[in-house]
Design a protein around this motif. Sequence first.
Motif, PDB file in Angstrom:
ATOM      1  N   THR A 140      23.957  55.043 -41.381  1.00  0.00           N
ATOM      2  CA  THR A 140      23.217  56.240 -41.800  1.00  0.00           C
ATOM      3  C   THR A 140      22.508  56.006 -43.128  1.00  0.00           C
ATOM      4  OG1 THR A 140      24.766  57.705 -40.646  1.00  0.00           O
ATOM      5  CG2 THR A 140      23.444  58.678 -42.411  1.00  0.00           C
ATOM      6  N   GLU A 141      23.210  55.397 -44.084  1.00  0.00           N
ATOM      7  CA  GLU A 141      22.609  55.112 -45.384  1.00  0.00           C
ATOM      8  C   GLU A 141      21.413  54.174 -45.257  1.00  0.00           C
ATOM      9  OE1 GLU A 141      26.517  55.575 -48.315  1.00  0.00           O
ATOM     10  OE2 GLU A 141      26.154  53.669 -47.265  1.00  0.00           O
ATOM     11  N   PHE A 142      21.560  53.151 -44.423  1.00  0.00           N
ATOM     12  CA  PHE A 142      20.494  52.169 -44.273  1.00  0.00           C
ATOM     13  C   PHE A 142      19.244  52.804 -43.654  1.00  0.00           C
ATOM     14  CE2 PHE A 142      18.316  48.714 -41.964  1.00  0.00           C
ATOM     15  CZ  PHE A 142      18.074  47.861 -43.020  1.00  0.00           C
ATOM     16  N   LYS A 143      19.432  53.642 -42.654  1.00  0.00           N
ATOM     17  CA  LYS A 143      18.278  54.285 -42.013  1.00  0.00           C
ATOM     18  C   LYS A 143      17.547  55.200 -42.992  1.00  0.00           C
ATOM     19  CE  LYS A 143      19.769  54.145 -37.180  1.00  0.00           C
ATOM     20  NZ  LYS A 143      20.123  54.947 -35.980  1.00  0.00           N
ATOM     21  N   LYS A 144      18.289  55.924 -43.806  1.00  0.00           N
ATOM     22  CA  LYS A 144      17.659  56.771 -44.821  1.00  0.00           C
ATOM     23  C   LYS A 144      16.918  55.917 -45.850  1.00  0.00           C
ATOM     24  CE  LYS A 144      20.915  60.667 -44.619  1.00  0.00           C
ATOM     25  NZ  LYS A 144      21.935  61.451 -45.371  1.00  0.00           N
ATOM     26  N   MET A 145      17.516  54.776 -46.182  1.00  0.00           N
ATOM     27  CA  MET A 145      16.923  53.887 -47.178  1.00  0.00           C
ATOM     28  C   MET A 145      15.577  53.361 -46.712  1.00  0.00           C
ATOM     29  SD  MET A 145      18.473  50.266 -48.578  1.00  0.00           S
ATOM     30  CE  MET A 145      17.758  49.221 -47.290  1.00  0.00           C
ATOM     31  N   ILE A 146      15.489  52.841 -45.489  1.00  0.00           N
ATOM     32  CA  ILE A 146      14.223  52.261 -45.031  1.00  0.00           C
ATOM     33  C   ILE A 146      13.171  53.338 -44.790  1.00  0.00           C
ATOM     34  CG2 ILE A 146      15.274  50.175 -44.108  1.00  0.00           C
ATOM     35  CD1 ILE A 146      15.030  51.346 -41.308  1.00  0.00           C
ATOM     36  N   THR A 147      13.605  54.539 -44.426  1.00  0.00           N
ATOM     37  CA  THR A 147      12.653  55.635 -44.280  1.00  0.00           C
ATOM     38  C   THR A 147      12.004  55.948 -45.626  1.00  0.00           C
ATOM     39  OG1 THR A 147      13.870  56.617 -42.425  1.00  0.00           O
ATOM     40  CG2 THR A 147      12.389  58.070 -43.651  1.00  0.00           C
ATOM     41  N   GLU A 148      12.803  55.952 -46.692  1.00  0.00           N
ATOM     42  CA  GLU A 148      12.276  56.224 -48.028  1.00  0.00           C
ATOM     43  C   GLU A 148      11.409  55.067 -48.516  1.00  0.00           C
ATOM     44  OE1 GLU A 148      11.422  58.459 -51.314  1.00  0.00           O
ATOM     45  OE2 GLU A 148      12.412  59.048 -49.450  1.00  0.00           O
ATOM     46  N   LEU A 149      11.814  53.835 -48.232  1.00  0.00           N
ATOM     47  CA  LEU A 149      10.995  52.682 -48.614  1.00  0.00           C
ATOM     48  C   LEU A 149       9.607  52.773 -47.975  1.00  0.00           C
ATOM     49  CD1 LEU A 149      13.616  49.803 -48.270  1.00  0.00           C
ATOM     50  CD2 LEU A 149      12.534  50.530 -50.407  1.00  0.00           C
ATOM     51  N   HIS A 150       9.583  53.146 -46.720  1.00  0.00           N
ATOM     52  CA  HIS A 150       8.312  53.279 -46.007  1.00  0.00           C
ATOM     53  C   HIS A 150       7.455  54.377 -46.631  1.00  0.00           C
ATOM     54  CE1 HIS A 150       5.905  54.880 -42.464  1.00  0.00           C
ATOM     55  NE2 HIS A 150       5.457  53.645 -42.629  1.00  0.00           N
ATOM     56  N   LYS A 151       8.060  55.507 -46.951  1.00  0.00           N
ATOM     57  CA  LYS A 151       7.323  56.618 -47.562  1.00  0.00           C
ATOM     58  C   LYS A 151       6.739  56.218 -48.917  1.00  0.00           C
ATOM     59  CE  LYS A 151       9.848  60.464 -45.412  1.00  0.00           C
ATOM     60  NZ  LYS A 151      10.772  61.612 -45.667  1.00  0.00           N
ATOM     61  N   VAL A 187      19.481  57.381 -54.621  1.00  0.00           N
ATOM     62  CA  VAL A 187      20.840  57.097 -54.164  1.00  0.00           C
ATOM     63  C   VAL A 187      21.562  58.373 -53.736  1.00  0.00           C
ATOM     64  CG1 VAL A 187      23.124  56.290 -54.880  1.00  0.00           C
ATOM     65  CG2 VAL A 187      21.086  54.979 -55.498  1.00  0.00           C
ATOM     66  N   LYS A 188      21.368  59.456 -54.468  1.00  0.00           N
ATOM     67  CA  LYS A 188      22.062  60.713 -54.137  1.00  0.00           C
ATOM     68  C   LYS A 188      21.659  61.230 -52.764  1.00  0.00           C
ATOM     69  CE  LYS A 188      22.702  62.226 -58.930  1.00  0.00           C
ATOM     70  NZ  LYS A 188      22.383  63.278 -59.948  1.00  0.00           N
ATOM     71  N   LYS A 189      20.408  61.008 -52.389  1.00  0.00           N
ATOM     72  CA  LYS A 189      19.932  61.461 -51.086  1.00  0.00           C
ATOM     73  C   LYS A 189      20.345  60.508 -49.964  1.00  0.00           C
ATOM     74  CE  LYS A 189      15.897  63.974 -52.839  1.00  0.00           C
ATOM     75  NZ  LYS A 189      14.413  64.080 -52.820  1.00  0.00           N
ATOM     76  N   VAL A 190      20.543  59.246 -50.317  1.00  0.00           N
ATOM     77  CA  VAL A 190      20.868  58.227 -49.317  1.00  0.00           C
ATOM     78  C   VAL A 190      22.368  58.139 -49.042  1.00  0.00           C
ATOM     79  CG1 VAL A 190      20.950  55.719 -48.962  1.00  0.00           C
ATOM     80  CG2 VAL A 190      18.817  56.817 -49.677  1.00  0.00           C
ATOM     81  N   ALA A 191      23.205  58.324 -50.079  1.00  0.00           N
ATOM     82  CA  ALA A 191      24.649  58.102 -49.966  1.00  0.00           C
ATOM     83  C   ALA A 191      25.271  58.933 -48.852  1.00  0.00           C
ATOM     84  CB  ALA A 191      25.318  58.406 -51.289  1.00  0.00           C
ATOM     85  N   ASP A 192      26.085  58.277 -48.039  1.00  0.00           N
ATOM     86  CA  ASP A 192      26.786  58.915 -46.914  1.00  0.00           C
ATOM     87  C   ASP A 192      27.918  59.785 -47.472  1.00  0.00           C
ATOM     88  OD1 ASP A 192      28.408  59.427 -44.603  1.00  0.00           O
ATOM     89  OD2 ASP A 192      27.487  57.675 -43.640  1.00  0.00           O
ATOM     90  N   PRO A 193      28.014  61.053 -47.047  1.00  0.00           N
ATOM     91  CA  PRO A 193      29.105  61.912 -47.528  1.00  0.00           C
ATOM     92  C   PRO A 193      30.484  61.403 -47.132  1.00  0.00           C
ATOM     93  CG  PRO A 193      27.885  62.955 -45.742  1.00  0.00           C
ATOM     94  CD  PRO A 193      27.092  61.770 -46.160  1.00  0.00           C
ATOM     95  N   GLN A 194      30.553  60.501 -46.161  1.00  0.00           N
ATOM     96  CA  GLN A 194      31.840  59.944 -45.745  1.00  0.00           C
ATOM     97  C   GLN A 194      32.266  58.756 -46.606  1.00  0.00           C
ATOM     98  OE1 GLN A 194      32.724  60.025 -41.323  1.00  0.00           O
ATOM     99  NE2 GLN A 194      30.474  60.077 -41.217  1.00  0.00           N
ATOM    100  N   LEU A 237      17.597  50.995 -58.438  1.00  0.00           N
ATOM    101  CA  LEU A 237      17.365  51.503 -57.092  1.00  0.00           C
ATOM    102  C   LEU A 237      16.433  52.704 -57.082  1.00  0.00           C
ATOM    103  CD1 LEU A 237      20.859  51.190 -55.354  1.00  0.00           C
ATOM    104  CD2 LEU A 237      18.971  49.546 -55.449  1.00  0.00           C
ATOM    105  N   LYS A 238      16.297  53.361 -58.225  1.00  0.00           N
ATOM    106  CA  LYS A 238      15.411  54.525 -58.306  1.00  0.00           C
ATOM    107  C   LYS A 238      13.969  54.163 -57.970  1.00  0.00           C
ATOM    108  CE  LYS A 238      14.536  54.016 -63.307  1.00  0.00           C
ATOM    109  NZ  LYS A 238      14.672  54.676 -64.636  1.00  0.00           N
ATOM    110  N   TYR A 239      13.612  52.886 -58.098  1.00  0.00           N
ATOM    111  CA  TYR A 239      12.266  52.450 -57.740  1.00  0.00           C
ATOM    112  C   TYR A 239      12.071  52.390 -56.227  1.00  0.00           C
ATOM    113  CZ  TYR A 239      12.007  50.979 -62.634  1.00  0.00           C
ATOM    114  OH  TYR A 239      12.012  50.949 -64.004  1.00  0.00           O
ATOM    115  N   PHE A 240      13.172  52.397 -55.501  1.00  0.00           N
ATOM    116  CA  PHE A 240      13.113  52.211 -54.052  1.00  0.00           C
ATOM    117  C   PHE A 240      13.523  53.456 -53.266  1.00  0.00           C
ATOM    118  CE2 PHE A 240      14.191  48.232 -56.224  1.00  0.00           C
ATOM    119  CZ  PHE A 240      13.072  47.468 -55.883  1.00  0.00           C
ATOM    120  N   PHE A 241      14.562  54.130 -53.728  1.00  0.00           N
ATOM    121  CA  PHE A 241      15.030  55.349 -53.057  1.00  0.00           C
ATOM    122  C   PHE A 241      15.980  56.092 -53.985  1.00  0.00           C
ATOM    123  CE2 PHE A 241      17.608  51.729 -51.654  1.00  0.00           C
ATOM    124  CZ  PHE A 241      18.896  52.132 -52.010  1.00  0.00           C
TER     125      PHE A 241
END
Length: 436
Positions: free
Chosen positions: A147-158, A424-431, A418-422
């Motif tokens: 889940t974290e990785f998918k959110k990360m690459i979505t933000e990188l693309h944006k 972290v608070k939005k990407v981090a998995d709640p689990q 990491l703030k240059y890329f995505f």
Amino acid sequence: MKNPVKRLTVTTALLAVMALGLSGCQTPPYIPPTQYDPTSIGSAPQSMELPSATAEGPTEEDRIKEAARLTAGYDYAAATKTLSGLDSEAATAAKAKIAAARSKTVVWTDNSKIPHLFVHSLIVDPKRAFDGDDREQGYADYMVTLTEFKKMITELHKRGFVLVNPDDIAGLDASGKMKYRDIHLPKGKTPLVLSEDDVSYYEYMDGDGFATKLMIDADGKVKNEYRDAEGKKHIGAYDMPPVIDEFVAQHPDFSYRGAKGLLALTGYNGVLGYRTSKSEYADSKTLDKDIAAATEVATALKKDGWVFASHAWGHINMTTSSVKRIKNDMELWDAEVRPILGDTEHFIYPFGADISGVPKYSGEKYTMLKNDGFSFFYGVDGTTPYWMQQGAGYLRQARINIDGLQFEKEKRGDRPVLKYFFDVKKVADPQRPTAK
């Protein structure tokens, strides 16, 4: 030849380095191999139609669609070639779109300022990975969830990042000198290298909520095999390679001319989820089958834009290891891994343990690596968005670890990158477990 690295030696060395707490790569606890009988896979089903009954190649509409895809991925030469010989109104309009897109590109200003992010195997089921056993903390420290990785690459693309492979950045010229290469991208786009360490699906991960291997599915695509908590087998995108493949298929502008990333492999537990080590699995009844299957998968990955890198056969610390030990390890990698993956110029240091600090390369270790065909080298530095060193016959690049340790560092405000890329608070998995 006989294996010069005894299992006990591998175990002791790996566990000792793990205690150093280096963020470059988690040391996989080594467990004596057990009999492993992976699901048999073969080539994708072949058509039963006779050659005369098949279509005579792509239609003009198909070629125009393919040219549009290639244009979106910045491969203007290939797009133009796809339309060669077509002169219809639709084809002429498509050629004009290619020319217009090409005219809007600029050469990336400085290849030494290209960032490189890396992950380890993705956690598919956080409940099983973070279940309180003695492996939980290692997973929390060194890995991210699917889940974290998918959110990360979505933000990188944006944010306008575009995947490039190292060969797009630089290469050896005819005289053996490392030279930067021009990268043509539209303004506002930023090249980025992505890699994954330890794509071997180690034995110790079994049952902890990770994919079990890479394989070729019924449609000829590289996917993962994953078994859920009930033991049910699933085929799909559960680790970085197929996840990126699917994302690029949907967003071709995320990849520069088909680039995907680097996959770093050891050899002591085999490769790509197959127990292929002849020295460690000599008694395995499926050894030959595993080697053949892994080779087929590796070939498919390379065809699809992936690049392989050595991560040392025994995941050894290249900084502290003796020349003799490194030589023995390289011989094992060359004997057991290179025949499956093919030749590679790329070496990713286990633990990020480089053979030199900031000074340029020299000495016996470098000469040995260079003579074995390596010209691109990768360490770890999670304190800066990018770091590159161009030597006479090599290129060094620092990678930023994307993992729990880096997440916590970012939250503390400790030289955040990491703030240059995505976010972290939005990407981090709640689990994800609370940091200790």
